[in-house]
Design a protein around this motif. Sequence first.
Motif, PDB file in Angstrom:
ATOM      1  N   ALA A   1       3.317  -9.336  14.597  1.00  0.00           N
ATOM      2  CA  ALA A   1       4.442 -10.030  15.234  1.00  0.00           C
ATOM      3  C   ALA A   1       4.598  -9.578  16.684  1.00  0.00           C
ATOM      4  N   PRO A   2       3.602  -9.898  17.511  1.00  0.00           N
ATOM      5  CA  PRO A   2       3.635  -9.372  18.887  1.00  0.00           C
ATOM      6  C   PRO A   2       4.810  -9.911  19.706  1.00  0.00           C
ATOM      7  N   VAL A   3       5.134 -11.192  19.519  1.00  0.00           N
ATOM      8  CA  VAL A   3       6.217 -11.773  20.321  1.00  0.00           C
ATOM      9  C   VAL A   3       7.548 -11.118  19.950  1.00  0.00           C
ATOM     10  N   PHE A   4       7.729 -10.938  18.651  1.00  0.00           N
ATOM     11  CA  PHE A   4       8.962 -10.332  18.158  1.00  0.00           C
ATOM     12  C   PHE A   4       9.173  -8.936  18.753  1.00  0.00           C
ATOM     13  N   TYR A   5       8.170  -8.101  18.607  1.00  0.00           N
ATOM     14  CA  TYR A   5       8.316  -6.735  19.120  1.00  0.00           C
ATOM     15  C   TYR A   5       8.335  -6.722  20.647  1.00  0.00           C
ATOM     16  N   GLY A   6       7.545  -7.619  21.241  1.00  0.00           N
ATOM     17  CA  GLY A   6       7.495  -7.677  22.697  1.00  0.00           C
ATOM     18  C   GLY A   6       8.875  -7.968  23.275  1.00  0.00           C
ATOM     19  N   LEU A   7       9.508  -8.990  22.732  1.00  0.00           N
ATOM     20  CA  LEU A   7      10.822  -9.375  23.229  1.00  0.00           C
ATOM     21  C   LEU A   7      11.834  -8.246  23.000  1.00  0.00           C
ATOM     22  N   TYR A   8      11.728  -7.640  21.827  1.00  0.00           N
ATOM     23  CA  TYR A   8      12.647  -6.554  21.492  1.00  0.00           C
ATOM     24  C   TYR A   8      12.512  -5.389  22.474  1.00  0.00           C
ATOM     25  N   VAL A   9      11.273  -5.030  22.737  1.00  0.00           N
ATOM     26  CA  VAL A   9      11.031  -3.916  23.658  1.00  0.00           C
ATOM     27  C   VAL A   9      11.504  -4.275  25.066  1.00  0.00           C
ATOM     28  N   VAL A  10      11.228  -5.508  25.487  1.00  0.00           N
ATOM     29  CA  VAL A  10      11.644  -5.922  26.825  1.00  0.00           C
ATOM     30  C   VAL A  10      13.163  -5.839  26.951  1.00  0.00           C
ATOM     31  N   LEU A  11      13.867  -6.322  25.929  1.00  0.00           N
ATOM     32  CA  LEU A  11      15.332  -6.288  25.991  1.00  0.00           C
ATOM     33  C   LEU A  11      15.835  -4.853  26.121  1.00  0.00           C
ATOM     34  N   ILE A  12      15.330  -3.970  25.284  1.00  0.00           N
ATOM     35  CA  ILE A  12      15.844  -2.603  25.269  1.00  0.00           C
ATOM     36  C   ILE A  12      15.371  -1.831  26.500  1.00  0.00           C
ATOM     37  N   ALA A  13      14.060  -1.888  26.750  1.00  0.00           N
ATOM     38  CA  ALA A  13      13.535  -1.097  27.877  1.00  0.00           C
ATOM     39  C   ALA A  13      14.077  -1.637  29.198  1.00  0.00           C
ATOM     40  N   GLY A  14      14.165  -2.968  29.307  1.00  0.00           N
ATOM     41  CA  GLY A  14      14.690  -3.563  30.535  1.00  0.00           C
ATOM     42  C   GLY A  14      16.121  -3.132  30.782  1.00  0.00           C
ATOM     43  N   ALA A  15      16.930  -3.174  29.711  1.00  0.00           N
ATOM     44  CA  ALA A  15      18.327  -2.783  29.859  1.00  0.00           C
ATOM     45  C   ALA A  15      18.429  -1.311  30.257  1.00  0.00           C
ATOM     46  N   CYS A  16      17.637  -0.464  29.601  1.00  0.00           N
ATOM     47  CA  CYS A  16      17.657   0.966  29.931  1.00  0.00           C
ATOM     48  C   CYS A  16      17.284   1.180  31.391  1.00  0.00           C
ATOM     49  N   ALA A  17      16.254   0.464  31.826  1.00  0.00           N
ATOM     50  CA  ALA A  17      15.770   0.657  33.190  1.00  0.00           C
ATOM     51  C   ALA A  17      16.872   0.340  34.198  1.00  0.00           C
TER      52      ALA A  17
END
Lengths: 403, 472
Positions: free
Chosen positions: A309-325
Amino acid sequence: MFFAIMGPGIITQSVDNDAGGITTYSLAGANFGYALLWTMIPVTIALYVVQEMASRLGVVTGKGLADLIRERFGVRTTVLVMLVLIVADFGNTLAEFSGLAAGGELFGITKYLFVPIGAITVWLLVVRGTYRSTERIFLGASAFYVCYVISGVLARPDWGVVLRASVVPSFSFKADYLLMFVGVIGTTIAPWMQFYLQSTVVEKGIGAKDYGYTRADVLIGTLVTDVVAWFIIVACGATIFVHHIRVETAKDAALALVPLAGRYAAALFGIGLINASLFSASVLPLATSHYVCEALGFEAGVDRTARQAPVFYGLYVVLIAGACAVVLLPNAPLLRILFLSQVANGVLLPFILIFMLLLVNQKRLMGGYTNSAPFNIVAWVTTIAMIVLTLALVVTQIVPFGG
Amino acid sequence: MLYLSQLISRPVQDATGDAFDRIADLVIYHGTEKFPKITGILLSGDRSRVAIIPWDAVAAVSASGIRLRVERRHLTTRPLQPDEVLLRDNIFDCQVVDTDDLKVVRVNDIELRQVGTELRVVGADVGTRSLLRRLGLEPFVAGVFERLGRPLPQGVIPWNLVAVLGGTMTPLKLSIARAKLKDIHPADLADLLEELDRDERVEMMTALGDETAAEVLEEAQPAVQTTVIQELPTERAADVLEEMAPEEAADVLGELPEHRADELISLMEEGKAEEVSRLLEYPPETAAGKMTTEFIALPETMTIEQVLARLRGTHPDDQTIYYLYVVDAQERLVGVLSIRSLIISPPQTPISQVMRTDLVYVEPDASVDDVAGALVKYDLLAVPVVESGGRLAGIVTVDHLLDRLLETYGSRKLGGGVDLLRRKASRDAAGTSPLAAAAPPQADNGPQGGSPGRDAHTRAAGPEVDTPHRPT
């Protein structure tokens, strides 16, 4: 026992009272006193109507909102709605991590340490699947909001003035006021809530038979949220606003709890903020990835591997990592981020409401369960009001009016 | 090659060349054909009335539209037949089951093939390419990927491997769904079930026979079990529960509201209902709450020959045959007979001479962790539950407990990542029966004998087990 009777409505509302919510209501009370209290009654009615529609859609169709939008409106509309949802929820995720950072700072912990730890905690809770068992802790800790009720009473506001302000509308076209107005509505009736509530109703397998119960559950959730919001505004109005303190950091916002907690107010506020942030951060980005993937037909779920599920995890990581950044940028204005993300929710809400209204009025889909006229009126008025307010907001940003 | 997305909203001309309307939808007859024919057109103007123009009226079809062989005023329409399906309305953008990859997928586009004026559905397009096509971005993005040397895959599932669930259930539709699902292992069906919508779940469970439906439900997650039982018509739900192992049925019923559980139990066959009700009395997180009452208990007076005759007569379940418990006249557990002894002993031997009497058992109120510990420590496939008076009340199988333990410890990943290829290979090798390829557990282990399988248990456990001895 308490947990046994908690339905989707109450849980959704508990997630809704997140860091963005506390901050927005606090700022509303701190900066405008009781001037926005009157909005609570219409907002409560609108919230109930919208949430009732979402749960009814779930009960009757047995499908999530994202699924329905895809099946009824096709790919283009779905992509548009999902983009709206991603933008709004990136804002919310930003808010959750800002809440963590602000909460940590109240305890003197630097955000450069606290936010990454929070992000890892969320990741582990979710991906390790321990979230289910922690949900109750989060929900239990939500009892923190009772503090605002007590603090609001202890602050001894002039109840006559408060009650009058609660029922007599007032309005201003000042840019700040409009911004706050949209923020209050946006944080109370957020776009993601409709997706979340409908999915939860579907997952629980609630059928038309038990619908009366769900309706009550939604009503209770709505009332509890808005009573809490009302008391936060009152508490902040009675403590911060009357002393003309400009709220710049979480520490200032914590002053509203002084009548109850005295010198422990900051610590109490910090714990509440951190709990609310972690709770919503565990739910929101994950739920967002789910809806997007399901609507667009990508595999989703934490029981899949990243390869499946690359899209699922990709989006999840982007949301969290982007927000943290963003939150970790030096001098990031945490409270400002918290507040503006809720304004974004308000601005984006009509997009979602329009599609919900179109769906809930489709006879072929809903059979005898389409909207009644009063529901349509309330929901359309809300939708149009949000569009008008947003336009007014844009205008006041360009042409300073009366300011 | 034509795609449904290309045809929708294209003009429809009549014999005079007048483009009087547009294509709103196409109709297929949902029959046994592998690649169903398009049987009619729904025009935008007729959409609300669902009035279909029969496909016979078509003179030519292409990506730029449809030309009819009759004049507009001579057109006759007919209503949608019960076994006809609107492609755009019911399948386009909806979920279907890929019965080959065993996945629930969303249909981005439908691939059509033209033979003369005949148009057939040949595949469901579920790839990223079709998503981009719908967005009008296919040429651009596909071009970019091609330049990068990683062309986008097509992602088309041949139509004969697609199972369409949900919507109105007709007998024909159900029999087709049954045929398409029949070669899928119940455990895989359970995974699919979890991903389906309510109506699709109901259709799947209705299409399957009672016995398969019960197996599927046994394999599903508890949350899914309860919702499925709630969603099925009451009669059907009771039938499925009846076919389930009593302890599994009791687990499901225990999660339901009491009135609903009572209603379902009252509809079950009497013996089964009694057993399930009895199991429901036990606290769920104890040995008694997890035990099954389906086990083999042999009177100690039997001989090997009699035992064999009885087993052949009663066809016991694969779950329960590995241990043959021996009881006295008061149903007290006195020993256990291994399959090994059963096979190698002379027919006339009384079983009391070859059974083992050094037993590992647990008491009814032992915790689930203790039961798991006993199974792990002594490498058992099942452990008997013995009441304080010595009566054998039931057995807890490792199979039943394993699911619960994995859930508790949140290791769904174990199932989620399981190699699909192996399952598929076994399906192919097995031909019709997916079960044939499933390796049976080694059957000849005594209760304290060697390892029951490849599962190397490392979990430390300190069970309260009564005086275990090594067999001599």
